[in-house]
Scaffold this active site. Structure first.
Site, PDB file in Angstrom:
ATOM      1  N   CYS A 228       5.550  -0.025   7.541  1.00  0.00           N
ATOM      2  CA  CYS A 228       5.251   1.158   6.577  1.00  0.00           C
ATOM      3  C   CYS A 228       6.561   1.540   5.725  1.00  0.00           C
ATOM      4  CB  CYS A 228       4.555   2.331   7.431  1.00  0.00           C
ATOM      5  SG  CYS A 228       4.356   3.905   6.516  1.00  0.00           S
ATOM      6  N   LEU A 229       6.106   1.813   4.571  1.00  0.00           N
ATOM      7  CA  LEU A 229       7.491   2.308   3.866  1.00  0.00           C
ATOM      8  C   LEU A 229       7.932   3.567   3.872  1.00  0.00           C
ATOM      9  CD1 LEU A 229       5.698   1.392   0.148  1.00  0.00           C
ATOM     10  CD2 LEU A 229       7.748   0.008   1.273  1.00  0.00           C
TER      11      LEU A 229
ATOM     12  N   GLY B  23       0.789  -1.156  -0.106  1.00  0.00           N
ATOM     13  CA  GLY B  23      -0.102   0.159   0.000  1.00  0.00           C
ATOM     14  C   GLY B  23       0.978   1.233  -0.035  1.00  0.00           C
TER      15      GLY B  23
ATOM     16  N   GLN C 109       2.888   9.915   1.125  1.00  0.00           N
ATOM     17  CA  GLN C 109       4.312   9.319   1.172  1.00  0.00           C
ATOM     18  C   GLN C 109       5.061   9.671   0.096  1.00  0.00           C
ATOM     19  OE1 GLN C 109       2.320   5.244   2.279  1.00  0.00           O
ATOM     20  NE2 GLN C 109       4.029   5.122   3.272  1.00  0.00           N
TER      21      GLN C 109
ATOM     22  N   HIS D 216      -2.823   7.465   6.591  1.00  0.00           N
ATOM     23  CA  HIS D 216      -1.899   8.483   6.205  1.00  0.00           C
ATOM     24  C   HIS D 216      -2.522   9.772   5.679  1.00  0.00           C
ATOM     25  CE1 HIS D 216       1.758   6.355   6.405  1.00  0.00           C
ATOM     26  NE2 HIS D 216       1.198   5.263   5.636  1.00  0.00           N
TER      27      HIS D 216
ATOM     28  N   HIS E 290      -4.806   1.356   7.002  1.00  0.00           N
ATOM     29  CA  HIS E 290      -3.399   1.916   7.341  1.00  0.00           C
ATOM     30  C   HIS E 290      -3.111   3.264   6.236  1.00  0.00           C
ATOM     31  CE1 HIS E 290       1.102   1.374   8.035  1.00  0.00           C
ATOM     32  NE2 HIS E 290       1.046   2.251   6.813  1.00  0.00           N
ATOM     33  N   GLU E 291      -3.564   2.950   5.221  1.00  0.00           N
ATOM     34  CA  GLU E 291      -3.191   3.918   4.210  1.00  0.00           C
ATOM     35  C   GLU E 291      -4.127   5.105   4.230  1.00  0.00           C
ATOM     36  OE1 GLU E 291      -0.499   3.467   2.567  1.00  0.00           O
ATOM     37  OE2 GLU E 291      -0.554   1.261   3.024  1.00  0.00           O
TER      38      GLU E 291
HETATM   39 NI    NI Z   1       2.152   3.408   5.840  1.00  0.00          NI
END
Ligand code: NI
Length: 184
Positions: A95-96, A46, A51, A141, A137-138
């Site tokens: 998370c990235l 995701g 991000q 953000h 989660h996304e």
């Molecule tokens: Ni994330």
């Protein structure tokens, strides 16, 4: 298409509430395509626009497992809303924007989502388990929330302390010219 740079926590854009997408323009579609490519390249399941430094309410998700021969199954969620939720699930998240940090987070196990797709068409669908976790989660953000914010105060403090160490290490490694690191 292009692989975009992923910003690391605590970059300000990750803490901001993102703005709704006014129109699913060709520019937005290009951003979506680049975000999908960036997510697959990472690799991750995701990615939200903040991000990649864009404070807009859109994210992409794909929880398929191509290594196991499954076909890709991308979800493009523009201005997403959760209109119903049920159940609880505990899942170890990463998370990235905080690569290398993993913690169990509690989320709703089933959600009903309303969002525009890549064509700007409104879709309503249900998601459960990993797909539901990933979408929640996304979507966090888009409200300036990262997964450690979902932990108790003490656990969050410890997680962010670990992330500070991981980040310093990562920035050192990147300086040495080694930019390849696996993350979810
Ligand atoms: Ni994330």
């Amino acid at each position: 298409m292009a692989v975009l740079d992923i910003v690391l926590y605590p970059e300000a854009v990750l803490k901001a509430v993102a703005k709704p997408v006014k129109k699913v323009s060709a520019e937005i579609q290009r951003l979506v395509d680049n975000m999908l490519e960036t997510m697959y390249a990472a690799p991750g399941i995701g990615l939200a626009a903040p991000q990649v430094g864009v404070s807009k309410r859109l994210c992409v998700v794909d929880v398929s497992n191509p290594q196991e021969g499954e076909p890709l199954n991308p979800y493009v969620l523009i201005n997403p809303e959760i209109i119903d939720r049920a159940g609880k699930i505990l899942w170890e998240e990463g998370c990235l924007s905080l690569p290398g940090l993993y913690r169990e987070v509690q989320r709703s196990s089933r959600i009903t989502v309303r969002a525009l797709d890549r064509q700007g068409v409104e879709r309503v669908f249900e998601a459960e388990d990993l797909l539901a976790v990933c979408i929640q989660h996304e979507m966090d953000h888009l409200d300036g929330i990262v997964f450690p914010d979902r932990l108790s105060l003490l656990k969050k403090k410890l997680a962010l302390k670990e992330w500070k160490r991981l980040r310093e290490k990562k920035l050192e490694d990147d300086d040495e010219g080694d930019e390849a690191q696996p993350a979810e």
